[in-house]
Design a protein around this motif. Structure first.
Motif, PDB file in Angstrom:
ATOM      1  N   LEU A   1       6.784  69.452  32.966  1.00 24.04           N
ATOM      2  CA  LEU A   1       7.011  70.814  32.457  1.00 24.04           C
ATOM      3  C   LEU A   1       6.134  71.861  33.136  1.00 24.04           C
ATOM      4  O   LEU A   1       6.224  73.045  32.808  1.00 24.04           O
ATOM      5  CB  LEU A   1       6.755  70.859  30.941  1.00 24.04           C
ATOM      6  CG  LEU A   1       7.690  70.012  30.072  1.00 24.04           C
ATOM      7  CD1 LEU A   1       7.240  70.071  28.609  1.00 24.04           C
ATOM      8  CD2 LEU A   1       9.126  70.509  30.202  1.00 24.04           C
ATOM      9  N   ALA A   2       5.308  71.441  34.089  1.00 24.65           N
ATOM     10  CA  ALA A   2       4.342  72.368  34.679  1.00 24.65           C
ATOM     11  C   ALA A   2       5.002  73.518  35.430  1.00 24.65           C
ATOM     12  O   ALA A   2       4.476  74.633  35.455  1.00 24.65           O
ATOM     13  CB  ALA A   2       3.403  71.610  35.611  1.00 24.65           C
ATOM     14  N   GLN A   3       6.140  73.284  36.033  1.00 19.00           N
ATOM     15  CA  GLN A   3       6.801  74.310  36.833  1.00 19.00           C
ATOM     16  C   GLN A   3       7.987  74.940  36.109  1.00 19.00           C
ATOM     17  O   GLN A   3       8.713  75.744  36.709  1.00 19.00           O
ATOM     18  CB  GLN A   3       7.284  73.701  38.161  1.00 19.00           C
ATOM     19  CG  GLN A   3       6.189  73.032  38.972  1.00 19.00           C
ATOM     20  CD  GLN A   3       5.042  73.969  39.270  1.00 19.00           C
ATOM     21  OE1 GLN A   3       5.240  75.155  39.592  1.00 19.00           O
ATOM     22  NE2 GLN A   3       3.817  73.452  39.186  1.00 19.00           N
ATOM     23  N   ALA A   4       8.184  74.614  34.861  1.00 18.34           N
ATOM     24  CA  ALA A   4       9.334  75.139  34.111  1.00 18.34           C
ATOM     25  C   ALA A   4       8.865  76.010  32.954  1.00 18.34           C
ATOM     26  O   ALA A   4       7.690  75.985  32.565  1.00 18.34           O
ATOM     27  CB  ALA A   4      10.185  73.983  33.593  1.00 18.34           C
ATOM     28  N   GLU A   5       9.786  76.762  32.426  1.00 16.58           N
ATOM     29  CA  GLU A   5       9.474  77.551  31.227  1.00 16.58           C
ATOM     30  C   GLU A   5       9.298  76.587  30.054  1.00 16.58           C
ATOM     31  O   GLU A   5      10.080  75.654  29.854  1.00 16.58           O
ATOM     32  CB  GLU A   5      10.613  78.529  30.929  1.00 16.58           C
ATOM     33  CG  GLU A   5      10.361  79.346  29.669  1.00 16.58           C
ATOM     34  CD  GLU A   5      11.549  80.233  29.310  1.00 16.58           C
ATOM     35  OE1 GLU A   5      11.482  80.909  28.265  1.00 16.58           O
ATOM     36  OE2 GLU A   5      12.541  80.222  30.075  1.00 16.58           O
ATOM     37  N   LEU A   6       8.271  76.840  29.270  1.00 18.99           N
ATOM     38  CA  LEU A   6       8.001  75.974  28.121  1.00 18.99           C
ATOM     39  C   LEU A   6       8.774  76.505  26.914  1.00 18.99           C
ATOM     40  O   LEU A   6       8.299  77.381  26.187  1.00 18.99           O
ATOM     41  CB  LEU A   6       6.496  75.917  27.821  1.00 18.99           C
ATOM     42  CG  LEU A   6       6.077  74.945  26.719  1.00 18.99           C
ATOM     43  CD1 LEU A   6       6.459  73.509  27.076  1.00 18.99           C
ATOM     44  CD2 LEU A   6       4.585  75.046  26.444  1.00 18.99           C
ATOM     45  N   THR A   7       9.959  75.966  26.714  1.00 15.83           N
ATOM     46  CA  THR A   7      10.777  76.377  25.578  1.00 15.83           C
ATOM     47  C   THR A   7      10.357  75.608  24.333  1.00 15.83           C
ATOM     48  O   THR A   7       9.641  74.599  24.404  1.00 15.83           O
ATOM     49  CB  THR A   7      12.261  76.116  25.854  1.00 15.83           C
ATOM     50  OG1 THR A   7      12.456  74.697  25.985  1.00 15.83           O
ATOM     51  CG2 THR A   7      12.703  76.819  27.143  1.00 15.83           C
ATOM     52  N   LEU A   8      10.838  76.058  23.199  1.00 15.64           N
ATOM     53  CA  LEU A   8      10.520  75.369  21.949  1.00 15.64           C
ATOM     54  C   LEU A   8      11.101  73.952  21.955  1.00 15.64           C
ATOM     55  O   LEU A   8      10.433  73.003  21.509  1.00 15.64           O
ATOM     56  CB  LEU A   8      11.071  76.161  20.761  1.00 15.64           C
ATOM     57  CG  LEU A   8      10.799  75.563  19.372  1.00 15.64           C
ATOM     58  CD1 LEU A   8       9.307  75.396  19.135  1.00 15.64           C
ATOM     59  CD2 LEU A   8      11.425  76.440  18.284  1.00 15.64           C
ATOM     60  N   ASP A   9      12.312  73.798  22.469  1.00 14.97           N
ATOM     61  CA  ASP A   9      12.920  72.465  22.537  1.00 14.97           C
ATOM     62  C   ASP A   9      12.093  71.534  23.421  1.00 14.97           C
ATOM     63  O   ASP A   9      11.840  70.379  23.068  1.00 14.97           O
ATOM     64  CB  ASP A   9      14.348  72.557  23.074  1.00 14.97           C
ATOM     65  CG  ASP A   9      15.308  73.152  22.054  1.00 14.97           C
ATOM     66  OD1 ASP A   9      14.971  73.120  20.847  1.00 14.97           O
ATOM     67  OD2 ASP A   9      16.380  73.636  22.458  1.00 14.97           O
ATOM     68  N   ALA A  10      11.675  72.057  24.581  1.00 17.66           N
ATOM     69  CA  ALA A  10      10.881  71.235  25.496  1.00 17.66           C
ATOM     70  C   ALA A  10       9.533  70.870  24.868  1.00 17.66           C
ATOM     71  O   ALA A  10       9.049  69.742  25.018  1.00 17.66           O
ATOM     72  CB  ALA A  10      10.682  71.964  26.817  1.00 17.66           C
TER      73      ALA A  10
END
Length: 315
Positions: free
Chosen positions: A189-198
């Protein structure tokens, strides 16, 4: 004698008469006339039912009751005098020890500046850091187990604020902070947007002083009918930071703490996908220490170090 109706000024007169053994000299020390001193002694005699002093050719001589009473009166007046006008504390020539309770995140953020200040001043003081096992340190302070408690204590501070001037504990804001999500640089998840689902799907490391398997993040998620998977619980923020540099776990740390870990280059900071209250780091102490010179001096050092830390930019 009814203590509630006793004029306590009479005890000041009694103290000086006992010290001088002479009404004229006592009157001079008190900036009173001799008749006024004699009248005060008369009133105290009537209240205590004893002559207290008898005249001699050279002044006055105390009675046995006066001799027994005077040390207690002198000690009480000395304590009151120190409370109103305390002596200065000389940290370079007076040894003093202080017990500070705080989490490792607060210690790592504050102690480098505090200890540097103490060394620069040549202070002969010692500090013992005690671990926090609770977010409500009121019992520790009430029972005298610690001199200061530093950290984020929302329940305790809210209770003290509601009590106003009647509160037995004092508190002072040191700095503000916020919680952030932290992970290693090669986390999926370091390079992605941290969504609530994630965030909810990922595996988590929880920091819990008490060892409870849930915290304020889980309470905020429950309010949204969501939850997360906690696979490891530790009682130190530093341990959490170290672990997540080596594992695909998310953890939640105070933002100001991350640079103090020495591991910032191995970590990625992301905003949390849920709303949490800001962190208000406070110092708490008991009112019994308000006028203690050494305690007051240490409070000033803590506040100075915290003010310096608060001025530093947040990474």
């Amino acid at each position: 004698m009814n203590f509630r109706t006793l004029d306590l000024n009479l005890l000041r007169v009694f103290d000086q008469v006992m010290a001088e053994q002479n009404l004229t000299r006592a009157a001079e020390r008190l900036a009173m006339t001799q008749p006024a001193v004699s009248n005060a002694l008369k009133r105290l005699r009537e209240a205590l039912g004893d002559e207290l002093v008898v005249r001699t050719a050279f002044g006055v001589k105390p009675t046995p009751k006066a001799e027994a009473l005077w040390p207690q009166v002198r000690a009480a007046l000395d304590r009151l005098r120190e409370a109103i006008d305390p002596p200065e504390f000389d940290p370079q020539h007076t040894q003093a020890g202080f017990r500070l309770a705080m989490a490792d995140a607060t210690a790592a953020t504050l102690l480098p500046l505090l200890t540097s200040d103490l060394e620069r001043r040549g202070a002969q003081v010692s500090i013992r850091i005690l671990p926090l096992t609770t977010r409500d340190p009121r019992r520790l302070l009430e029972h005298g187990e610690v001199d200061f408690a530093l950290g984020y204590f929302p329940v305790a501070v809210a209770a003290l604020s509601s009590q106003g001037d009647t509160a037995r504990l004092r508190h002072h804001r040191l700095w503000d902070d916020e919680y952030v999500c932290v992970m290693r640089r090669n986390h999926p998840l370091a390079q992605a947007e941290l969504t609530l689902d994630a965030f909810c799907t990922a595996h988590h490391l929880l920091v819990s002083f008490s060892g409870r398997p849930h915290g304020f993040v889980d309470e905020a998620l429950a309010a949204l009918n969501r939850s997360r998977r906690i696979v490891l619980t530790v009682n130190q923020f530093f341990t959490a930071g170290r672990v997540v540099t080596q594992a695909d776990l998310l953890t939640v740390l105070p933002r100001r703490f991350v640079p103090a870990t020495g591991m910032a280059d191995a970590l990625v900071i992301k905003p949390l996908p849920i709303a949490l209250q800001g962190i208000h780091v406070e110092v708490l102490w008991h009112q019994r220490h308000d006028h203690d010179p050494a305690h007051r001096w240490m409070r000033e050092r803590i506040l100075d170090a915290a003010a310096q830390r608060a001025r530093e930019p947040v990474a």
